[in-house]
Design a protein around this motif. Structure first.
Motif, PDB file in Angstrom:
ATOM      1  N   LEU A 181       0.829  -1.201   0.000  1.00  0.00           N
ATOM      2  CA  LEU A 181       0.000   0.000   0.000  1.00  0.00           C
ATOM      3  C   LEU A 181       0.865   1.253   0.000  1.00  0.00           C
ATOM      4  O   LEU A 181       0.506   2.279  -0.588  1.00  0.00           O
ATOM      5  N   ILE A 182       2.034   1.174   0.629  1.00  0.00           N
ATOM      6  CA  ILE A 182       2.971   2.293   0.653  1.00  0.00           C
ATOM      7  C   ILE A 182       3.789   2.346  -0.630  1.00  0.00           C
ATOM      8  O   ILE A 182       3.976   3.417  -1.226  1.00  0.00           O
ATOM      9  N   CYS A 209       9.082   1.975   1.380  1.00  0.00           N
ATOM     10  CA  CYS A 209       8.988   3.434   1.360  1.00  0.00           C
ATOM     11  C   CYS A 209       8.047   3.894   0.243  1.00  0.00           C
ATOM     12  O   CYS A 209       7.786   3.155  -0.708  1.00  0.00           O
ATOM     13  N   TYR A 210       7.576   5.122   0.365  1.00  0.00           N
ATOM     14  CA  TYR A 210       6.682   5.678  -0.641  1.00  0.00           C
ATOM     15  C   TYR A 210       7.435   5.964  -1.938  1.00  0.00           C
ATOM     16  O   TYR A 210       8.665   6.157  -1.939  1.00  0.00           O
ATOM     17  N   PRO A 211       6.732   6.029  -3.070  1.00  0.00           N
ATOM     18  CA  PRO A 211       7.383   6.375  -4.343  1.00  0.00           C
ATOM     19  C   PRO A 211       7.986   7.773  -4.284  1.00  0.00           C
ATOM     20  O   PRO A 211       7.466   8.663  -3.605  1.00  0.00           O
ATOM     21  N   GLY A 218       7.787   2.627  -4.876  1.00  0.00           N
ATOM     22  CA  GLY A 218       8.716   2.874  -3.785  1.00  0.00           C
ATOM     23  C   GLY A 218       9.600   1.657  -3.543  1.00  0.00           C
ATOM     24  O   GLY A 218       9.337   0.564  -4.039  1.00  0.00           O
ATOM     25  N   ALA A 219      10.643   1.843  -2.758  1.00  0.00           N
ATOM     26  CA  ALA A 219      11.623   0.777  -2.512  1.00  0.00           C
ATOM     27  C   ALA A 219      11.190  -0.102  -1.349  1.00  0.00           C
ATOM     28  O   ALA A 219      10.804   0.408  -0.291  1.00  0.00           O
ATOM     29  N   GLU A 220      11.254  -1.420  -1.558  1.00  0.00           N
ATOM     30  CA  GLU A 220      11.030  -2.342  -0.450  1.00  0.00           C
ATOM     31  C   GLU A 220      12.270  -2.350   0.431  1.00  0.00           C
ATOM     32  O   GLU A 220      13.393  -2.181  -0.054  1.00  0.00           O
ATOM     33  N   THR A 221      12.098  -2.549   1.743  1.00  0.00           N
ATOM     34  CA  THR A 221      13.207  -2.563   2.691  1.00  0.00           C
ATOM     35  C   THR A 221      13.047  -3.728   3.660  1.00  0.00           C
ATOM     36  O   THR A 221      11.952  -4.303   3.772  1.00  0.00           O
ATOM     37  N   PRO A 222      14.112  -4.078   4.370  1.00  0.00           N
ATOM     38  CA  PRO A 222      13.928  -5.020   5.482  1.00  0.00           C
ATOM     39  C   PRO A 222      12.954  -4.429   6.502  1.00  0.00           C
ATOM     40  O   PRO A 222      12.828  -3.204   6.633  1.00  0.00           O
ATOM     41  N   ILE A 223      12.261  -5.286   7.226  1.00  0.00           N
ATOM     42  CA  ILE A 223      11.303  -4.833   8.236  1.00  0.00           C
ATOM     43  C   ILE A 223      12.006  -3.948   9.266  1.00  0.00           C
ATOM     44  O   ILE A 223      13.087  -4.270   9.758  1.00  0.00           O
ATOM     45  N   GLN A 225      12.945  -0.820   8.526  1.00  0.00           N
ATOM     46  CA  GLN A 225      13.706   0.228   7.849  1.00  0.00           C
ATOM     47  C   GLN A 225      12.852   1.056   6.900  1.00  0.00           C
ATOM     48  O   GLN A 225      13.357   1.945   6.216  1.00  0.00           O
ATOM     49  N   GLY A 226      11.552   0.768   6.842  1.00  0.00           N
ATOM     50  CA  GLY A 226      10.659   1.497   5.949  1.00  0.00           C
ATOM     51  C   GLY A 226       9.648   2.329   6.709  1.00  0.00           C
ATOM     52  O   GLY A 226       9.860   2.711   7.860  1.00  0.00           O
TER      53      GLY A 226
END
Length: 318
Positions: A181-182, A209-211, A218-223, A225-226
Motif C-alpha cells: 500500500l505504501i 517506502c513511498y514512491p 517505492g523501494a522495499e526494505t527489510p522490516i 527500515q521502511g
C-alpha cells in the motif's frame, strides 16, 4: 497469531530442502507462491502433500501467479498486471482456476493473487467487465470451498471494497501486504484497515517506502527500515479480532533474503523476551512494555486469554 514465510514453488526439485529450512528456523506455516502453471500437476500435488505432512507445515494460502507479461511500475503495469488488461484476461482466469484446483488437492482453502490496477472510476467500462472476470474466478473457487484473496497494492482500499460489492460473492477477502500500500502510494496500511479491515484473512509483513517519482514504485526494505507503522497495524488488527497468519515477506533473491527475515537478534547476543502472565490492566501492560524496551528486550509474549488488550490506551502507556 501464527508466524510464517513465503516459499516459492516453481518446480518440485528442491522443495524438500525449502521445507526443511523452514522448520530449521522454527517456522511451521508458509504461503506457497507459484507462477508456473506447468508445475501444478497431480504428481507434484501428491509429493508436496507428503512433504508438508512430513515436516508438519501448514500452508496458509496458495499465492497464484499467472502467465503473460508483468511490469511492476506505474506505466506498463497498467497494461500488464492481473485481470485488468483485457488482452490477457481469459488466459489468467484459466490460470487462477487451475491454480485453485491445484491448491484444493493440497487442502488449501485460500488463494491469493494481484488483480492489477483496478479502475477507480466505477463508470469506466473496464470496471464492470473486470468485476465479471473476478466473479467467474470467485464462483469457481466457491465450488471448491475456497476463498479468493486480493493482495493489496495496486488499488486504493475503497476501490477494492467497491469491487467486492460489485462482484457480490461471499468468498472475497484481503491479503494485507503492509508494504505494498505504501510502495504503490495508495494508502497507509493502518488507516486502510478502517476501509476493508473486516475482510483481512491473511497478511504479508513487509516494509518499504513511498514512491519518489511518478514512474517507479517505492523501494522495499527489510522490516523496520521502511515507513510501515507495525505497532499501529497490529493494534488495529487486534481490535478487529484478527488472530490468524502473519507471513514475513522479503522480495529479494539469494541468501540475503533469509538473513533479512531472520535478522531480529544478533548472533552473538542472547535474546531477551518478556513473558506477560496475568497482566490484565492496560496501564500496567504499557508500563511493563516501556520498561522492557528500555532494558533492551527483543520481544514480548502475551497470552490470548486473561491478558490486557493491546489497544490505544496500552500503547499510550508504553
Amino acid at each position: 497469531m501464527k508466524i510464517g514465510t513465503c516459499v516459492n514453488f516453481s518446480e518440485i526439485d528442491g522443495m524438500e530442502k525449502k521445507f526443511a529450512q523452514l522448520r530449521e528456523h522454527n517456522f511451521d506455516s508458509c504461503q506457497l507462491v507459484s507462477w508456473n502453471p506447468a508445475a501444478w500437476t497431480d504428481e507434484n500435488a501428491s509429493i508436496l502433500k507428503t512433504l508438508l505432512e512430513q515436516y508438519q507445515i501448514t500452508v496458509s494460502a496458495f499465492w497464484c501467479g499467472w502467465t503473460g507479461p508483468a511490469a511492476w511500475n506505474f506505466y506498463d503495469g497498467q497494461l500488464t498486471l492481473g485481470l485488468v488488461p483485457v488482452e490477457y484476461r481469459q488466459m489468467r482466469i484459466e490460470n487462477l482456476c487451475d491454480g485453485a484446483d491445484f491448491a484444493h488437492k493440497l487442502g488449501i482453502t485460500d488463494v491469493v493473487t494481484h488483480m492489477g490496477f483496478i479502475p477507480e472510476n466505477p463508470y469506466d467500462p473496464n470496471f464492470s467487465s473486470f468485476c465479471i472476470a473476478v466473479r467467474t474466478v470467485a464462483e469457481h473457487l466457491k465450488k471448491n470451498g475456497q476463498c479468493l484473496l486480493f493482495e493489496t497494492g495496486q488499488e486504493t482500499p475503497v476501490t477494492m471494497l467497491r469491487c467486492f460489492e460489485a462482484v457480490g460473492t461471499d468468498n472475497l477477502y484481503v491479503n494485507l501486504d503492509t508494504a505494498n500500500l505504501i510502495l504503490y502510494g495508495k494508502a497507509n496500511p493502518a488507516d486502510a484497515l478502517d476501509v476493508f479491515g473486516k475482510y483481512v484473512r491473511n497478511l504479508h509483513a513487509k516494509d518499504g517506502c513511498y514512491p519518489t517519482n511518478g514512474h517507479e514504485l517505492g523501494a522495499e526494505t527489510p522490516i523496520g527500515q521502511g515507513k510501515v507503522d507495525f505497532r499501529a497495524v497490529f493494534t488495529k488488527l487486534h481490535e478487529l479480532g484478527y488472530n490468524s497468519y502473519v507471513t514475513i515477506e522479503r522480495e529479494i533473491d539469494g541468501p540475503q533474503q533469509l538473513t533479512d527475515i531472520l535478522e531480529r537478534v544478533p548472533e552473538d547476543e542472547t535474546p531477551l523476551v518478556v513473558l506477560f502472565d496475568g497482566v490484565t490492566d492496560v496501564r500496567n501492560f504499557g508500563a511493563i512494555a516501556r520498561s522492557a524496551e528500555c532494558a533492551g528486550a527483543h520481544g514480548l509474549i502475551t497470552p490470548l486469554k486473561n491478558s490486557a488488550p493491546v489497544n490505544a490506551e496500552a500503547i499510550r502507556s508504553s
